[in-house]
Enzyme design. Structure first.
Site, PDB file in Angstrom:
ATOM      1  N   ASP A 118     -58.644 -16.362  60.814  1.00 46.69           N
ATOM      2  CA  ASP A 118     -59.459 -15.205  60.471  1.00 46.69           C
ATOM      3  C   ASP A 118     -60.911 -15.683  60.334  1.00 46.69           C
ATOM      4  O   ASP A 118     -61.202 -16.879  60.399  1.00 46.69           O
ATOM      5  CB  ASP A 118     -58.968 -14.562  59.169  1.00 46.69           C
ATOM      6  CG  ASP A 118     -59.340 -13.087  59.070  1.00 46.69           C
ATOM      7  OD1 ASP A 118     -60.314 -12.673  59.730  1.00 46.69           O
ATOM      8  OD2 ASP A 118     -58.663 -12.353  58.333  1.00 46.69           O
TER       9      ASP A 118
ATOM     10  N   GLU B 294     -61.625  -4.124  53.574  1.00 46.97           N
ATOM     11  CA  GLU B 294     -61.154  -5.399  53.024  1.00 46.97           C
ATOM     12  C   GLU B 294     -61.313  -5.447  51.500  1.00 46.97           C
ATOM     13  O   GLU B 294     -61.061  -4.460  50.815  1.00 46.97           O
ATOM     14  CB  GLU B 294     -61.852  -6.563  53.739  1.00 46.97           C
ATOM     15  CG  GLU B 294     -61.581  -6.560  55.240  1.00 46.97           C
ATOM     16  CD  GLU B 294     -62.118  -7.764  55.963  1.00 46.97           C
ATOM     17  OE1 GLU B 294     -62.303  -8.827  55.348  1.00 46.97           O
ATOM     18  OE2 GLU B 294     -62.361  -7.653  57.185  1.00 46.97           O
TER      19      GLU B 294
END
Length: 609
Positions: A274, A472
């Site tokens: 990521d 997020e």
């Protein structure tokens, strides 16, 4: 084992290529930089394998034409051969998670939580087809989608990226989405990326990038299942999760990345980190680089410090702390995907058939999104059958999310954290615009609170409430110094109970203006239909009690007209909850819990007929 990736002809080509590649070229293939920090000339000099657009990075005009021009420059730089360059094309990636959501004028679909409520695999295929075309229109080959998280706690700021709280539906959708995005790996397709491996939806208290505390048996049963479906469907890349499993970071977890993903499940494609995912493995980034590579990560998303990554990895190889065999394995996987996808044979982005195509954001695509909105809506309450509404009724439309395309699209739209207002979303209709088009006698409350619009002069009101955009960890619902658990006890931590508006618990006054707007109207004797725009189920008891009807619209995307299609009875409600609805006494609730007492159970949803 993926038969396409293990094709003998492809592997012979890679054998030949690896023999001629320098160490610098191999390390470059393992590196993914950002378009804002790495020019085409730099990408060529350092032999980079991939470029991405992160957190809203884009060409200046953010148009398909601008994207194609940018991608074409990277392709030309990476593909040219000379004494220093072997000519391996770059692959460009971005987050296309509800349509090609980075690009101005794109068709924006409902976020995954709404698609889960639709429970329609055929629709998922149609959405994937449109997404592929609109990604290809920008010259991009790789979408970091689908998200296969099985979200288990609504405090998590990424809940809306999950299709369901149970793995069965997520697994079904994984298959349909990946098979359609990748298709025959032709010029009509893009690469898919299953993410985030593994357990990101199960972190304790719903903390983003937190710790998933589960037995191996539970991790397999809940969170690994969708990846089995993805690998069987032929997915060519998997992104690692920021989260941890029982205290160990996934980005450094050789057991999960190699023993399970690569060996037991037989995944032969690219394992990608990521964004800056290895930064958190060690305080010293140099040590983190070795940990990530040795754990089994093949490509590293390092948009900010990609040059340091290259220097550090070279040092580790020279010192023997990272073996050349591990490097060759990673590069072989990257090249296998590039060959299988036909990247070496494809024309440059400027000459591809879908580049800057007229269909980008077209009405045909928007009609698919509009249908997705209709199918995603869940009717939670309809007292005295007040719905469907009469198209000739005098309707007051209020609430902060009534006329705000940015709010209804949510996070990961144009910018990482989304946008507010209607100016930055090109195309589509707000919820208010859809109502006005269907019922011309409707009136919008300019101040959104209903006070200035003389509610008593209307037959009914539609109040659009809920969340504003986030993405997020910025969307985690947290308190500064305490966590409220299911039993209501307070312990050390960060997360707090979620609430739609709330006026009873000081800790949970998230959106008090929503309940106040409803009260402003109902005190005039006008019945209210509430439409909740949100990325997750919220605590709604006060709002529910104050309204005659209540609709969960999730984050519907750009085509707000789809809500009017159902609100006025042209279509019936068909959506069913793919997440159990929490209550104040049970704010974390999942189907299968021993004490399962949700406000509305998994699979709930009313309809007209």
């Amino acid at each position: 084992m993926n038969k396409v990736l293990q094709n003998k002809s492809i592997q012979l080509k890679i054998d030949e290529l690896l023999q001629h590649m320098t160490l610098e070229q191999k390390i470059g293939q393992m590196t993914q930089a950002d378009c804002m920090t790495c020019s085409p000339e730099q990408a060529k000099k350092h032999h980079l394998g991939s470029i991405l657009s992160s957190a809203g990075s884009c060409p200046e005009d953010n148009s398909p034409k601008g994207w194609v021009k940018m991608n074409d420059a990277y392709w030309e730089a990476s593909s040219s051969q000379d004494s220093q360059n072997i000519g391996i094309p770059i692959i460009y990636g971005l987050d296309a998670i509800h349509g090609n959501n980075n690009v101005k004028g794109a068709t924006i679909f409902p976020h995954n939580i709404g698609l889960g409520a639709a429970n329609d695999p055929k629709l998922i295929r149609q959405i994937a087809e449109v997404t592929s075309k609109e990604v290809l229109a920008t010259g991009v080959d790789w979408a970091f989608a689908p998200n296969l998280a099985v979200a288990r706690d609504y405090h998590w700021g990424r809940s809306y990226e999950s299709y369901a709280e149970a793995p069965k539906l997520v697994s079904l959708y994984a298959k349909k989405m990946i098979e359609t995005l990748q298709g025959k790996l032709s010029q009509d397709n893009i690469l898919a990326c299953a993410k985030h491996w593994v357990g990101d939806g199960g972190t304790q208290y719903g903390v983003d990038q937190g710790d998933t505390i589960l037995s191996w048996e539970a991790l397999q049963a809940i969170h690994i299942q969708p990846y089995k479906a993805a690998i069987k469907a032929g997915v060519l890349s998997v992104m690692v999760s920021f989260s941890s499993w029982n205290g160990d970071k996934c980005h450094a977890h050789q057991f999960l990345l190699v023993d399970i993903l690569k060996q037991k499940l037989g995944f032969d494609g690219i394992v990608i980190s990521d964004m800056q995912g290895i930064d958190y493995l060690e305080d010293d980034f140099y040590l983190a680089v070795a940990q990530g590579v040795n754990a089994g990560i093949d490509m590293f998303m390092v948009p900010r410090n990609w040059q340091v990554f290259i220097e550090n990895l070279r040092s580790h190889i020279e010192l023997g702390t990272v073996s050349i065999s591990r490097i060759d394995d990673a590069v072989r996987r990257i090249l296998s995907v590039k060959y299988a996808f036909g990247l070496f044979e494809k024309p440059r982005p400027a000459l591809r058939k879908w580049s800057n195509h007229f269909s980008f954001g077209c009405d045909e695509h928007r009609q698919v999104a509009r249908k997705a909105v209709r199918k995603s809506l869940v009717l939670l309450a309809n007292h005295n059958n007040i719905l469907p509404l009469n198209k000739n009724a005098r309707i007051l439309v209020a609430g902060k999310n009534a006329h705000n395309l940015g709010h209804q699209c949510g996070g990961f739209t144009v910018n990482w954290q989304g946008v507010s207002g209607n100016e930055k979303i090109v195309g589509g209709t707000s919820i208010w615009q859809g109502i006005k088009k269907t019922a011309p006698a409707s009136q919008l409350s300019v101040n959104s609170d209903g006070l200035e619009a003389a509610p008593e002069l209307h037959d009914v009101a539609v109040v659009v409430i809920g969340e504003t955009p986030y993405a997020e960890g910025m969307g985690d619902i947290r308190g500064d110094d305490k966590i409220i658990t299911e039993a209501g006890s307070q312990i050390n931590g960060q997360v707090k109970v979620l609430r739609a508006s709330g006026d009873s618990l000081e800790l949970n006054k998230l959106y008090p203006e929503d309940l106040q707007t409803i009260k402003n109207i109902t005190k005039s004797g006008v019945p209210v239909i509430a439409i909740l725009v949100s990325g997750r189920p919220l605590l709604i008891e006060p709002e529910l009690d104050a309204c005659h009807a209540f609709i969960a619209a999730w984050l519907p995307g750009s085509e707000g007209q789809g809500i009017s299609d159902v609100l006025f009875g042209d279509y019936d409600f068909t959506g069913k909850l793919s997440f159990s609805w929490p209550t104040l006494s049970q704010p974390k609730v999942n189907i299968g819990d021993k004490h399962y007492k949700p406000l509305f159970p998994y699979g709930y949803g009313l309809h007209y007929s």
